[in-house]
Design a protein around this motif. Structure first.
Motif, PDB file in Angstrom:
ATOM      1  N   UNK A   1       0.857  -1.189   0.000  1.00 47.74           N
ATOM      2  CA  UNK A   1       0.000   0.000   0.000  1.00 47.74           C
ATOM      3  C   UNK A   1       0.891   1.235   0.000  1.00 47.74           C
ATOM      4  N   UNK A   2       0.615   2.153  -0.909  1.00 43.42           N
ATOM      5  CA  UNK A   2       1.297   3.447  -0.949  1.00 43.42           C
ATOM      6  C   UNK A   2       0.210   4.490  -0.711  1.00 43.42           C
ATOM      7  N   UNK A   3       0.418   5.322   0.289  1.00 45.50           N
ATOM      8  CA  UNK A   3      -0.590   6.326   0.634  1.00 45.50           C
ATOM      9  C   UNK A   3       0.057   7.511   1.325  1.00 45.50           C
ATOM     10  N   UNK A   4      -0.700   8.590   1.450  1.00 53.26           N
ATOM     11  CA  UNK A   4      -0.234   9.735   2.217  1.00 53.26           C
ATOM     12  C   UNK A   4      -0.955   9.726   3.561  1.00 53.26           C
ATOM     13  N   UNK A   5      -0.221  10.110   4.586  1.00 54.55           N
ATOM     14  CA  UNK A   5      -0.779  10.162   5.934  1.00 54.55           C
ATOM     15  C   UNK A   5      -0.361  11.482   6.570  1.00 54.55           C
ATOM     16  N   UNK A   6      -1.126  11.918   7.528  1.00 61.05           N
ATOM     17  CA  UNK A   6      -0.826  13.163   8.227  1.00 61.05           C
ATOM     18  C   UNK A   6      -2.049  14.051   8.305  1.00 61.05           C
ATOM     19  N   UNK A   7      -1.818  15.294   8.640  1.00 63.91           N
ATOM     20  CA  UNK A   7      -2.920  16.257   8.770  1.00 63.91           C
ATOM     21  C   UNK A   7      -2.627  17.485   7.926  1.00 63.91           C
ATOM     22  N   UNK A   8      -3.662  18.018   7.315  1.00 62.23           N
ATOM     23  CA  UNK A   8      -3.511  19.196   6.455  1.00 62.23           C
ATOM     24  C   UNK A   8      -3.104  20.421   7.262  1.00 62.23           C
ATOM     25  N   UNK A   9      -3.513  20.452   8.514  1.00 59.82           N
ATOM     26  CA  UNK A   9      -3.121  21.562   9.381  1.00 59.82           C
ATOM     27  C   UNK A   9      -2.941  21.022  10.795  1.00 59.82           C
ATOM     28  N   UNK A  10      -2.147  21.726  11.572  1.00 60.66           N
ATOM     29  CA  UNK A  10      -1.907  21.324  12.951  1.00 60.66           C
ATOM     30  C   UNK A  10      -3.076  21.784  13.810  1.00 60.66           C
ATOM     31  N   UNK A  11      -3.640  20.857  14.554  1.00 59.78           N
ATOM     32  CA  UNK A  11      -4.725  21.200  15.462  1.00 59.78           C
ATOM     33  C   UNK A  11      -4.176  22.134  16.544  1.00 59.78           C
ATOM     34  N   UNK A  12      -4.920  23.166  16.924  1.00 58.84           N
ATOM     35  CA  UNK A  12      -4.413  24.128  17.908  1.00 58.84           C
ATOM     36  C   UNK A  12      -3.938  23.478  19.216  1.00 58.84           C
ATOM     37  N   UNK A  13      -4.657  22.496  19.713  1.00 56.59           N
ATOM     38  CA  UNK A  13      -4.266  21.847  20.967  1.00 56.59           C
ATOM     39  C   UNK A  13      -2.968  21.074  20.803  1.00 56.59           C
ATOM     40  N   UNK A  14      -2.791  20.419  19.656  1.00 59.67           N
ATOM     41  CA  UNK A  14      -1.549  19.680  19.393  1.00 59.67           C
ATOM     42  C   UNK A  14      -0.385  20.663  19.253  1.00 59.67           C
ATOM     43  N   UNK A  15      -0.627  21.799  18.616  1.00 53.35           N
ATOM     44  CA  UNK A  15       0.403  22.833  18.511  1.00 53.35           C
ATOM     45  C   UNK A  15       0.807  23.369  19.873  1.00 53.35           C
ATOM     46  N   UNK A  16      -0.175  23.580  20.751  1.00 53.45           N
ATOM     47  CA  UNK A  16       0.115  24.029  22.113  1.00 53.45           C
ATOM     48  C   UNK A  16       0.943  22.971  22.849  1.00 53.45           C
ATOM     49  N   UNK A  17       0.559  21.714  22.709  1.00 51.88           N
ATOM     50  CA  UNK A  17       1.314  20.630  23.349  1.00 51.88           C
ATOM     51  C   UNK A  17       2.756  20.621  22.852  1.00 51.88           C
ATOM     52  N   UNK A  18       2.957  20.848  21.562  1.00 54.30           N
ATOM     53  CA  UNK A  18       4.313  20.878  20.996  1.00 54.30           C
ATOM     54  C   UNK A  18       5.123  22.038  21.577  1.00 54.30           C
ATOM     55  N   UNK A  19       4.500  23.208  21.704  1.00 53.23           N
ATOM     56  CA  UNK A  19       5.214  24.357  22.270  1.00 53.23           C
ATOM     57  C   UNK A  19       5.569  24.126  23.739  1.00 53.23           C
ATOM     58  N   UNK A  20       4.648  23.517  24.486  1.00 50.78           N
ATOM     59  CA  UNK A  20       4.931  23.223  25.899  1.00 50.78           C
ATOM     60  C   UNK A  20       6.019  22.162  26.039  1.00 50.78           C
ATOM     61  N   UNK A  21       6.010  21.173  25.165  1.00 52.30           N
ATOM     62  CA  UNK A  21       7.063  20.162  25.201  1.00 52.30           C
ATOM     63  C   UNK A  21       8.411  20.789  24.860  1.00 52.30           C
ATOM     64  N   UNK A  22       8.435  21.658  23.862  1.00 45.94           N
ATOM     65  CA  UNK A  22       9.671  22.362  23.521  1.00 45.94           C
ATOM     66  C   UNK A  22      10.182  23.144  24.730  1.00 45.94           C
ATOM     67  N   UNK A  23       9.302  23.882  25.373  1.00 46.10           N
ATOM     68  CA  UNK A  23       9.693  24.680  26.527  1.00 46.10           C
ATOM     69  C   UNK A  23      10.255  23.789  27.629  1.00 46.10           C
ATOM     70  N   UNK A  24       9.610  22.656  27.866  1.00 44.14           N
ATOM     71  CA  UNK A  24      10.081  21.712  28.881  1.00 44.14           C
ATOM     72  C   UNK A  24      11.470  21.167  28.530  1.00 44.14           C
ATOM     73  N   UNK A  25      11.641  20.722  27.298  1.00 46.73           N
ATOM     74  CA  UNK A  25      12.927  20.148  26.887  1.00 46.73           C
ATOM     75  C   UNK A  25      14.031  21.198  26.881  1.00 46.73           C
TER      76      UNK A  25
END
Length: 182
Positions: free
Chosen positions: A110-134
């Motif tokens: 199977x060849x397919x594309x996966x992912x999201x067209x845009x970053x969900x705001x909550x997931x983006x917030x989680x990423x920023x908080x993880x960055x800050x923590x690290x």
């Protein structure tokens, strides 16, 4: 679309110089894998994998799946299925034949594309908080942190150790793939 841009990272950390750009990019790249391990692909990518079924459905492992590009038998000489004759449920990664028939002749590539067209705001917030923590870990106690704060992780999280604060995991919880999916 990247999970977190360099500009967003610098804004979260209140950095206004370019002195740490290379190091920050390394952090961004690393945290993307951590977030995606919890919620599935964020950045759109092409996936090639072997799937098999004698059932009426095939299950792709990377969800959400955006589009199915091809489904060809691994066995030489097998007949490829036309993707127009298939239905993809992107959230679950389940592929069915429009005519309701079983998948014979597999395993399949199977060849397919996966992912999201845009970053969900909550997931983006989680990423920023993880960055800050690290990012804070590189300073240890040098910044006057004599007591615990809400970035501390008191219990190791299975599969994540102490690297991901509970607040990040809680933000990501609603976006976890269904059981049995990626």
């Amino acid at each position: 679309m990247p999970l977190l841009t360099l500009a967003q990272a610098k804004a979260q950390l209140d950095i206004d110089t370019t002195a740490h750009d290379g190091e920050l990019q390394d952090y961004i790249d690393a945290l993307t894998a951590v977030i995606e391990a919890r919620v599935g692909p964020i950045e759109i990518r092409t996936v090639t994998e072997t799937v098999d079924s004698r059932d009426m459905r095939l299950a792709l492992t990377q969800t959400p799946a955006v589009a199915l590009t091809s489904l060809t038998p691994v066995v030489t000489g097998g007949l490829a299925l036309d993707v127009a004759d298939l239905v993809l449920d992107g959230q679950t990664g389940i592929v069915r034949r429009r005519i309701g028939a079983r998948f014979y002749g597999g395993p399949w590539t199977a060849v397919y594309t996966a992912g999201r067209a845009s970053t969900l705001p909550t997931v983006g917030l989680a990423a920023r908080l993880l960055l800050q923590h690290l990012w804070r870990t590189q300073y240890g106690g040098a910044r006057g942190r004599g007591s615990a704060d809400d970035y501390d992780v008191t219990e190791p999280i299975p599969g994540f150790g102490y690297a991901v604060p509970n607040r990040v995991l809680e933000l990501l919880e609603p976006f976890k793939p269904p059981p049995g999916m990626a």
